[in-house]
Design an enzyme around this catalytic site. Structure first.
Site, PDB file in Angstrom:
ATOM      1  N   HIS A   1      46.163  48.300  43.846  1.00 37.34           N
ATOM      2  CA  HIS A   1      45.993  47.067  43.073  1.00 37.34           C
ATOM      3  C   HIS A   1      45.028  46.107  43.801  1.00 37.34           C
ATOM      4  CE1 HIS A   1      48.192  45.408  39.457  1.00 37.34           C
ATOM      5  NE2 HIS A   1      47.471  44.357  39.791  1.00 37.34           N
TER       6      HIS A   1
ATOM      7  N   SER B   1      43.027  44.705  29.990  1.00 38.60           N
ATOM      8  CA  SER B   1      44.311  44.436  30.636  1.00 38.60           C
ATOM      9  C   SER B   1      45.321  43.846  29.644  1.00 38.60           C
ATOM     10  CB  SER B   1      44.063  43.445  31.784  1.00 38.60           C
ATOM     11  OG  SER B   1      45.233  42.765  32.134  1.00 38.60           O
TER      12      SER B   1
ATOM     13  N   ARG C   1      46.634  43.659  46.282  1.00 45.45           N
ATOM     14  CA  ARG C   1      47.304  42.479  45.739  1.00 45.45           C
ATOM     15  C   ARG C   1      48.811  42.653  45.590  1.00 45.45           C
ATOM     16  NH1 ARG C   1      43.531  39.094  43.324  1.00 45.45           N
ATOM     17  NH2 ARG C   1      44.715  38.439  41.497  1.00 45.45           N
TER      18      ARG C   1
ATOM     19  N   ARG D   1      36.739  43.328  41.507  1.00 42.40           N
ATOM     20  CA  ARG D   1      36.218  42.006  41.832  1.00 42.40           C
ATOM     21  C   ARG D   1      34.707  41.861  41.692  1.00 42.40           C
ATOM     22  NH1 ARG D   1      40.368  43.201  45.477  1.00 42.40           N
ATOM     23  NH2 ARG D   1      42.082  41.698  45.613  1.00 42.40           N
TER      24      ARG D   1
ATOM     25  N   LYS E   1      48.350  54.280  36.771  1.00 39.66           N
ATOM     26  CA  LYS E   1      47.506  53.527  37.712  1.00 39.66           C
ATOM     27  C   LYS E   1      48.366  52.881  38.786  1.00 39.66           C
ATOM     28  CE  LYS E   1      44.313  49.588  37.934  1.00 39.66           C
ATOM     29  NZ  LYS E   1      45.058  48.533  38.605  1.00 39.66           N
TER      30      LYS E   1
HETATM   31  C1  FMN Z   1      41.990  38.990  39.537  1.00 40.25           C
HETATM   32  C2  FMN Z   1      42.560  40.356  39.391  1.00 40.25           C
HETATM   33  C3  FMN Z   1      43.417  40.644  38.328  1.00 40.25           C
HETATM   34  C4  FMN Z   1      43.938  41.929  38.165  1.00 40.25           C
HETATM   35  N1  FMN Z   1      44.726  42.196  37.078  1.00 40.25           N
HETATM   36  C5  FMN Z   1      45.172  43.445  36.880  1.00 40.25           C
HETATM   37  C6  FMN Z   1      45.901  43.772  35.701  1.00 40.25           C
HETATM   38  O1  FMN Z   1      46.112  42.942  34.833  1.00 40.25           O
HETATM   39  N2  FMN Z   1      46.345  45.045  35.565  1.00 40.25           N
HETATM   40  C7  FMN Z   1      46.114  46.015  36.510  1.00 40.25           C
HETATM   41  O2  FMN Z   1      46.540  47.142  36.336  1.00 40.25           O
HETATM   42  N3  FMN Z   1      45.401  45.734  37.614  1.00 40.25           N
HETATM   43  C8  FMN Z   1      44.908  44.489  37.813  1.00 40.25           C
HETATM   44  N4  FMN Z   1      44.157  44.214  38.926  1.00 40.25           N
HETATM   45  C9  FMN Z   1      43.792  45.321  39.840  1.00 40.25           C
HETATM   46  C10 FMN Z   1      42.489  45.974  39.405  1.00 40.25           C
HETATM   47  O3  FMN Z   1      42.650  46.680  38.203  1.00 40.25           O
HETATM   48  C11 FMN Z   1      41.960  46.953  40.451  1.00 40.25           C
HETATM   49  O4  FMN Z   1      42.975  47.865  40.774  1.00 40.25           O
HETATM   50  C12 FMN Z   1      41.440  46.275  41.724  1.00 40.25           C
HETATM   51  O5  FMN Z   1      40.756  45.084  41.415  1.00 40.25           O
HETATM   52  C13 FMN Z   1      40.529  47.217  42.474  1.00 40.25           C
HETATM   53  O6  FMN Z   1      40.161  46.677  43.695  1.00 40.25           O
HETATM   54  P1  FMN Z   1      38.754  45.937  43.948  1.00 40.25           P
HETATM   55  O7  FMN Z   1      38.852  44.590  43.321  1.00 40.25           O
HETATM   56  O8  FMN Z   1      38.679  45.901  45.433  1.00 40.25           O
HETATM   57  O9  FMN Z   1      37.642  46.774  43.343  1.00 40.25           O
HETATM   58  C14 FMN Z   1      43.625  42.939  39.103  1.00 40.25           C
HETATM   59  C15 FMN Z   1      42.752  42.655  40.160  1.00 40.25           C
HETATM   60  C16 FMN Z   1      42.213  41.390  40.314  1.00 40.25           C
HETATM   61  C17 FMN Z   1      41.259  41.127  41.433  1.00 40.25           C
END
Ligand code: FMN
Length: 374
Positions: free
Chosen positions: A282, A113, A285, A337, A258
């Site tokens: 995401h 990331s 989120r 996660r 993405k």
């Molecule tokens: C704590 C956290 C930080 C994340 N940071 C980023 C990031 O820096 N860049 C990004 O593209 N997605 C980020 N994401 C999204 C993840 O890449 C991913 O899309 C997501 O966690 C998938 O869902 P899941 O946790 O249910 O598997 C983040 C997710 C979490 C939980």
């Protein structure tokens, strides 16, 4: 410690519970939480719970199933990878490198990331074959440009541009917990830290997580606050199709977008020369009202045709979930996660165990649906 305390977690959900017990609430909530009411977060899981797989009988599945999967021009040992996680170091010290190395060992993609807590250079070294770089196009053109230059120099071949953060998501748990950077622990947070001594001691020994890729862009001598501000500027609303076109012309390797859910956006991504799209909200989120990726996937697949590479993330928690996503039109999936929680619960051994668990679940799901491979 009771005899039963070390019984290994039996599912991704068990790792979540184990991590929850070990981590202070504000840190667990930062990872676990979603935007707004968290209805979107719940929908991600509900979509998987509602999807079914038809068991098929009387197929000889005695031999170990072939779980290999091609995606982005390479053969991977398993059909899942680890997506980009910013501030991952809040889960456990060293988690970025632990996961990069685990992904490399297991022959699956690892996406470093932009706001990682280790440098993109170190993470590529830990995952020379598996490593991909995720770019946030921030407010500063110079920083964005330098990140791309560094990614090229480090030998990355895949650039994953995240397109679903035109504004930071509003995560109410973080607001309510007072979780902001720099950390300013009030009495409640101090109690939280004191009652989770293993995590607190590990952090104290290792030092607080840092935005390792970005700190070099902070003004010399600038404090934590300006680094946090720099971080806040690392995603921005200025990313549009014109900038994607610029990136496409510049980046010689594979380009992935993405965070797409709308079929029109996916079709446009393909037309603009993207090599793949990650269908994602995401992890719930960003836009609380966004559809679950699993629910959005069939229309996206229909829009891009059968051959365009699509990955999915958001709510994938088991081998059966992987098959559900593949049946709905994905070529590949990512789990976010669960890998953080596995390391938070048990360190590097937790990541190892989660790989074994997911691979075994996938094998079982394949056999029960009458498949000898993917
Ligand atoms: C704590 C956290 C930080 C994340 N940071 C980023 C990031 O820096 N860049 C990004 O593209 N997605 C980020 N994401 C999204 C993840 O890449 C991913 O899309 C997501 O966690 C998938 O869902 P899941 O946790 O249910 O598997 C983040 C997710 C979490 C939980």
């Amino acid at each position: 410690m009771s005899l039963f305390a070390r019984r290994p977690p039996a599912s991704a959900e068990d790792y979540r519970a184990a991590a929850r017990a070990r981590m202070p609430r504000f840190a667990f909530d930062f990872i676990d939480g979603g935007a707004g009411t968290e209805a979107g977060l719940a929908r991600n899981r509900a979509a998987f719970a509602d999807a079914l797989l038809m068991p098929r009988a009387l197929v000889n599945t005695d031999a170990p199933a072939d779980t290999a999967r091609a995606f982005l021009g390479r053969a991977w040992r398993l059909p899942f990878g680890i997506p980009p996680i910013g501030l991952a170091g809040i889960a456990w010290p060293g988690v970025d490198r632990i996961l990069a190395a685990a992904a490399e060992r297991h022959g699956v993609p690892y996406v470093a990331s932009t706001p990682a807590t280790d440098t993109l250079e170190a993470l590529k070294a830990a995952a020379p074959r598996s490593g991909m770089f995720q770019l946030y196009v921030g407010r500063s053109e110079e920083i964005t440009d330098d990140l791309v230059t560094r990614a090229e120099a480090a030998g990355y071949e895949d650039l994953v541009v995240t397109v679903d953060v035109p504004r930071p998501g509003k995560r109410l748990r973080d607001v309510r917990n007072g979780f902001a950077l720099p950390l300013r622990p009030g009495p409640r947070m101090v109690l939280d830290l004191l009652t989770h001594p293993a995590w607190s001691l590990a952090m104290a020994r290792h030092g607080a997580p840092r935005f390792a890729n970005l700190e070099r862009y902070a003004a010399p001598g600038a404090g934590a606050r300006s680094l946090a501000e720099l971080m806040a500027g690392q995603s921005s609303g200025r990313l549009d199709w014109a900038l994607v076109g610029d990136l496409r012309r510049r980046w010689k390797g594979r380009l992935v977008l993405k965070g797409i859910l709308a079929p029109e956006d996916a079709a446009r991504a393909a037309a603009e020369g993207a090599d793949a799209v990650m269908v994602s909200n995401h992890g719930g989120r960003q836009l609380d009202a966004a559809p679950a990726p699993l629910a959005a996937l069939p229309a996206v697949r229909a829009a891009v045709g059968p051959d365009f590479p699509l990955a999915l993330d958001g709510g994938v928690r088991s081998g059966e979930d992987m098959l559900k996503a593949l049946e709905a039109g994905a070529d590949f999936v990512f789990l976010g996660r669960p890998f953080l929680f596995a390391v938070a619960a048990r360190g590097a051994a937790g990541a190892e165990a989660l790989f074994a668990l997911l691979a075994a679940e996938l094998e079982s799901a394949l056999a029960q649906t009458g498949r000898t491979g993917l």
